[in-house]
Design an enzyme around this catalytic site. Sequence first.
Site, mmCIF file in Angstrom:
data_model
loop_
_atom_site.group_PDB
_atom_site.id
_atom_site.type_symbol
_atom_site.label_atom_id
_atom_site.label_comp_id
_atom_site.label_asym_id
_atom_site.label_seq_id
_atom_site.Cartn_x
_atom_site.Cartn_y
_atom_site.Cartn_z
ATOM 1 N N GLU A 119 0.822 -1.211 0.000
ATOM 2 C CA GLU A 119 0.000 0.000 0.000
ATOM 3 C C GLU A 119 0.857 1.263 0.000
ATOM 4 O OE1 GLU A 119 -3.890 -1.688 2.379
ATOM 5 O OE2 GLU A 119 -2.335 -0.718 3.544
ATOM 6 N N CYS B 259 3.375 8.571 0.983
ATOM 7 C CA CYS B 259 3.988 7.661 1.935
ATOM 8 C C CYS B 259 4.177 6.328 1.224
ATOM 9 C CB CYS B 259 3.040 7.540 3.126
ATOM 10 S SG CYS B 259 3.585 6.368 4.356
ATOM 11 N N CYS C 296 6.544 -6.832 7.258
ATOM 12 C CA CYS C 296 7.601 -6.277 8.102
ATOM 13 C C CYS C 296 8.000 -7.316 9.149
ATOM 14 C CB CYS C 296 7.114 -5.005 8.794
ATOM 15 S SG CYS C 296 8.410 -4.124 9.686
ATOM 16 N N CYS D 288 6.360 -4.654 15.832
ATOM 17 C CA CYS D 288 5.910 -3.626 16.780
ATOM 18 C C CYS D 288 4.441 -3.876 17.160
ATOM 19 C CB CYS D 288 6.047 -2.227 16.181
ATOM 20 S SG CYS D 288 7.745 -1.798 15.772
ATOM 21 N N CYS E 249 1.403 -1.828 15.463
ATOM 22 C CA CYS E 249 1.384 -1.640 14.009
ATOM 23 C C CYS E 249 0.764 -2.823 13.281
ATOM 24 C CB CYS E 249 2.812 -1.391 13.518
ATOM 25 S SG CYS E 249 2.904 -1.121 11.748
ATOM 26 N N CYS F 246 -0.923 6.143 10.121
ATOM 27 C CA CYS F 246 0.309 5.479 10.570
ATOM 28 C C CYS F 246 -0.034 4.181 11.278
ATOM 29 C CB CYS F 246 1.061 6.335 11.573
ATOM 30 S SG CYS F 246 1.593 7.891 10.937
HETATM 31 N N1 SAH Z 1 9.576 0.863 10.084
HETATM 32 C C1 SAH Z 1 9.734 2.271 9.940
HETATM 33 C C2 SAH Z 1 8.777 2.846 8.946
HETATM 34 C C3 SAH Z 1 7.317 2.723 9.327
HETATM 35 S S1 SAH Z 1 6.884 4.328 9.765
HETATM 36 C C4 SAH Z 1 9.670 2.943 11.307
HETATM 37 O O1 SAH Z 1 9.387 2.262 12.280
HETATM 38 O O2 SAH Z 1 9.997 4.118 11.427
HETATM 39 C C5 SAH Z 1 5.513 4.277 10.556
HETATM 40 C C6 SAH Z 1 5.471 5.299 11.665
HETATM 41 O O3 SAH Z 1 4.172 5.155 12.183
HETATM 42 C C7 SAH Z 1 6.449 4.979 12.796
HETATM 43 O O4 SAH Z 1 6.962 6.145 13.385
HETATM 44 C C8 SAH Z 1 5.573 4.251 13.794
HETATM 45 O O5 SAH Z 1 6.067 4.393 15.102
HETATM 46 C C9 SAH Z 1 4.224 4.903 13.562
HETATM 47 N N2 SAH Z 1 3.091 4.038 13.929
HETATM 48 C C10 SAH Z 1 2.987 2.703 13.790
HETATM 49 N N3 SAH Z 1 1.819 2.260 14.294
HETATM 50 C C11 SAH Z 1 1.157 3.351 14.750
HETATM 51 C C12 SAH Z 1 -0.129 3.572 15.376
HETATM 52 N N4 SAH Z 1 -0.960 2.566 15.633
HETATM 53 N N5 SAH Z 1 -0.470 4.829 15.696
HETATM 54 C C13 SAH Z 1 0.366 5.869 15.420
HETATM 55 N N6 SAH Z 1 1.562 5.726 14.832
HETATM 56 C C14 SAH Z 1 1.967 4.490 14.507
#
Ligand code: SAH
Length: 352
Positions: free
Chosen positions: A92, A109, A116, A120, A123, A335
Site C-alpha cells: 500500500e 507515503c 515487516c 511492533c 502496528c 500510521c
Molecule cells: N519501520 C519504519 C517505517 C514505518 S513508519 C519505522 O518504524 O519508522 C511508521 C510510523 O508510524 C512509525 O513512526 C511508527 O512508530 C508509527 N506508527 C505505527 N503504528 C502506529 C499507530 N498505531 N499509531 C500511530 N503511529 C503508529
Amino acid sequence: MKPNIKDLDFNEALALFNSLGEKDYRAAQLFNWLYERNVSSFSDMTNFSKKLRALLEERFEISPLGLYDRKISKIDGTEKFLFSTLDGHFIESVLIKSDISGEGRLTVCVSSQVGCLMGCGFCETAKIGFKRNLSAGEILDQICHVRRESALKNNNIVFMGMGEPFLNYDNVLKAADIMNYSFGFHISVRKITISTCGILPAIERYIDEERPYNLALSLNDSEPDKRAQNMPIEKKYPFNKIAQMLEHKFPVSRNRLTIEYIMRKDNISSDDVKRLKKMFRFSRIKLNLIPLNPGNHSLPVPDADDIKKFTEELELMNIPVSIRKSMGQDISGACGQLSGKKYFNNTNEAKA
Ligand code: SAH
C-alpha cells in the site's frame, strides 16, 4: 520474469544504452520518460527509434506494480492505493493531501517491504509478517501510479509505509537517489524522509556515507523497558546506544533529526519529558508527536488534555515539537494501519 527498467539507476541505464550502441544522452531521456513524463508504455517514448522501443519492450517490464484498488477518505481526502506485485503480493501507499510536515505540501507515503519483520505491537503491518524486500523500481512505481491516478505532482516522499526501510538499505537508497535526479522526479533531498525503528548499524552507515535525506527515528517511549514491550528491536539495538552514537556522529550542521513519538496515555508524563530532554541534550532534534491510531492493539489512547500538557512541558524544555495529524483513519490509511489487505472497509469480503 523480465527485469524491471525502473530498477536501473543512471549508470546502469548508461551501460544498457552503450551495450545497444546508443548515445549516452539516451539515459537521461529514459529517466525523463519514466518519471518526469511518467509514461506507462515504451511505445510512448517517441524520441527513441521504433527499433529501440521494440527492443526495450521485449526485454524489460516498465511497471512492476498493478493498481488493485484505491480508496479516498471522506474525512480528509487522504487516498490509499493498493498495489499487486508481479509475484502476487500486495502493498500500500498513501497520498496525504494536507500537511504532515508542517509545510503545507502533498506527501506520498511509500512502502519499502512486503510486510515487516519488526513486530511492533501497535502496528498492523507487523501482523502480516515479513515476505520480501521491494526493489528500487517497485518503490518508484508507487509514486508513478499515485501521480498518474491523482493527476498531482507530489513534493514530499516519506518512507513510512509498510516495512523497515533500513532492512532494505540498498534498494531504498537507490530509489531515493533516483527520485532526486534532475531529469526525473527531481524531488529535493530535503523533501525525502526515511524513517527507521532504529537499525543501529544502518543508521551509522547512513551517517558515514553522508546521505542527504531527512532521517526520522521511531522512538515511541522514553524508558527502555517500556519501549521493548512494544518494539522488540529495542532488545537488539537499545535506543540509548543509538542516542550515544548520534551524539558523537550526527553533525549539528545537518538538517534536524526527526524523532517520532507515538503518544499513549502512559508515555507522556513529566518524567518522560525529562528523560527525553536528557536523551537528546547534545543533539539537534525535533520531536514529531503522533497520536496513537486505533488498530488491533489495546494500548491506552491519551485524551486531549494529556497531549496539551505534554506538548507544553516539552516546549518549556526547549524541545521543538510538531503534532502529526492523523489522516485517513476511515480508510485504514493512517500510521500503523497498513496491512496490504486485498479488501478494504474492514469487511471480510474479498474484492473479485
Ligand atoms: N519501520 C519504519 C517505517 C514505518 S513508519 C519505522 O518504524 O519508522 C511508521 C510510523 O508510524 C512509525 O513512526 C511508527 O512508530 C508509527 N506508527 C505505527 N503504528 C502506529 C499507530 N498505531 N499509531 C500511530 N503511529 C503508529
